[in-house]
Write an enzyme that holds these catalytic residues in place. Structure first.
Site, mmCIF file in Angstrom:
data_model
loop_
_atom_site.group_PDB
_atom_site.id
_atom_site.type_symbol
_atom_site.label_atom_id
_atom_site.label_comp_id
_atom_site.label_asym_id
_atom_site.label_seq_id
_atom_site.Cartn_x
_atom_site.Cartn_y
_atom_site.Cartn_z
ATOM 1 N N TYR A 168 -10.393 1.693 9.009
ATOM 2 C CA TYR A 168 -11.186 2.419 10.013
ATOM 3 C C TYR A 168 -12.092 3.435 9.329
ATOM 4 C CZ TYR A 168 -12.276 5.852 13.613
ATOM 5 O OH TYR A 168 -12.924 6.732 14.439
ATOM 6 N N ALA A 169 -11.521 4.240 8.442
ATOM 7 C CA ALA A 169 -12.308 5.244 7.726
ATOM 8 C C ALA A 169 -13.391 4.588 6.878
ATOM 9 C CB ALA A 169 -11.392 6.094 6.854
#
Length: 339
Positions: A153-154
Site C-alpha cells: 500500500y505504501a
C-alpha cells in the site's frame, strides 16, 4: 466550478464532495462501489450526495477503465480533479496485492491521463503517511526520505507521487499530493480501528490491540483533512525558477522545476493507542475487553506529522482533538446503526 472527485462513495471522498457542494461547486463523483467493505454504507453516503440534485453527478465506473473515465472527462470537462479513489489498508495489501496494483497504479495512471488530455488546472491526490515507512525520526516531514516502504500500500502511494511528478514535469500538469495521517470520524471505514473498536465494545466482544498497545498515531479528524484538501485545491502549484538540480534540496516536496507539491496533513501530535481506546470507552460509557496481539506485517509503531509546510502555504493546520472527534464519531455511529 466543476470538480471531478474520485472515490465519492468512500469515507474521505464523501466528505470532500459535501464540502465542495456546500461552497457552491458542482461535483462529478466517480466510484465503482467495490465490495472491499459494506456496500450498504457506501450507498448510504451516495444517497446523501444525491440529495443535492444536479450539484452532484454520479459516474459509477472503475477509474482503471480508461475508456469509461475518458468519457466522463469528455462529457463534463472538470476544471480541477481530486483523486481519492484507492485500494486502502496496510494489512489487506499483504493478502491481496493485485487490488493495489489495479486501483492505485493502473487507476491512478488513468486519472493522470484524463487530466493531461483535458488540460485540467490542478490535480490533487491522496497519498499517505505510510510512505515514510521505516523512518523513525519524528515528526515526519516532507524533506525526509521515503525509500523504505513497509507495505505494498505504501509503495503504491509513493509510486503515485513519483508518477505525478513526471506528469507535472513533462506536461506542465499542476499536481499536489497529500500525505494523510490516520483519518477518523463520522461515516468512517469499517476496517479502521475506531469503527472496529466501537462495534466490538457495543457488542460485548473483545478488541484486538497490536504490539501490546505500544502504538502511537497522529489521529486526524476527517473535517480537518477535508479543509486541507479544499485549501490546497485552490492553491495551484507553480515551478520554482530558483531550483537547482546540482544542489542539495532542503525540501524534496517543494515544487522544483515542475508545478508540483507534497504536503502532510495530520493533527500534528501522536496519541498513544491506549489513550484513544480510553477516550472511546468514556464516550460509549463501556469498558473494552482487550486481547493483546503482536505487531502485524506492514505496520509501524508510530506516526507524527510535521504540518508546518501546509500551515505556511495555506494558513491552515488541523486542530480537532480526539475527545471531540471521537465523540462525534460515536454520536454518528449510534444514530446510523441505532445502537
Amino acid at each position: 466550478m466543476i470538480v471531478l472527485v474520485t472515490g465519492t462513495a468512500g469515507f474521505i471522498g464523501y466528505h470532500t464532495a459535501e464540502r465542495l457542494i456546500a461552497r457552491g461547486d458542482t461535483v462529478i463523483g466517480v466510484d465503482v462501489v467495490d465490495p472491499y467493505y459494506d456496500v450498504r454504507l457506501k450507498e448510504a453516503r451516495l444517497d446523501r450526495l444525491r440529495r443535492h440534485g444536479d450539484r452532484f453527478v454520479e459516474a459509477r465506473i472503475d477509474i482503471a477503465d480508461h475508456e469509461a473515465l475518458t468519457a466522463v472527462f469528455d462529457r463534463h470537462r472538470p476544471a480541477r480533479v481530486i483523486n481519492l479513489a484507492a485500494q486502502a489498508g496496510v494489512r489487506y495489501s499483504v493478502e491481496n496485492p493485485g487490488a493495489y496494483v489495479h486501483a492505485n497504479l493502473v487507476g491512478f495512471a488513468s486519472v493522470l491521463e484524463g487530466c493531461r488530455a483535458h488540460k485540467v488546472e490542478h490535480l490533487v491526490y491522496a497519498s499517505t503517511s505510510s510512505v515514510y515507512g521505516a523512518n523513525t525520526a519524528m515528526p515526519f516531514s516532507e524533506d525526509q526520505g521515503t525509500a523504505h516502504p513497509m507495505s505494498l500500500y505504501a509503495a503504491s502511494k509513493r509510486a503515485n507521487e513519483v508518477i505525478a511528478h513526471s506528469y507535472a514535469h513533462l506536461f506542465a500538469l499542476p499536481c499536489t499530493g497529500l500525505r494523510f495521517f490516520t483519518v477518523y470520524g463520522p461515516w468512517g471505514r469499517p476496517d479502521m480501528a475506531l469503527f472496529k473498536f466501537t462495534r466490538a465494545i457495543l457488542a460485548g466482544e473483545p478488541i484486538e490491540v497490536f504490539n501490546q498497545g505500544d502504538m502511537q498515531r497522529d489521529f486526524t479528524y476527517v473535517d480537518d483533512i477535508v479543509e486541507g484538501i479544499v485549501r490546497v485545491l485552490d492553491r495551484v502549484p507553480e515551478p520554482d525558477p530558483s531550483w537547482r538540480a546540482d544542489e542539495v534540496q532542503p525540501n524534496p516536496g517543494a515544487s522544483g522545476i515542475a508545478p508540483f507539491r507534497i504536503y502532510n496533513i495530520g493533527r500534528g501530535g501522536p496519541v498513544p493507542l491506549m489513550a484513544y481506546v480510553r477516550t472511546l470507552e468514556a464516550c460509549l460509557g463501556r469498558e473494552a475487553r482487550i486481547v493483546q496481539r503482536p505487531m502485524q506485517p506492514g505496520d509501524v509503531q508510530a506516526t507524527f506529522a510535521d504540518t508546518s509546510a501546509l500551515a505556511r502555504d495555506t494558513g491552515y493546520a488541523p486542530s480537532t482533538d480526539i475527545d471531540e472527534g471521537v465523540r462525534r464519531f460515536v454520536d454518528w455511529y449510534q444514530d446510523f446503526y441505532k445502537g
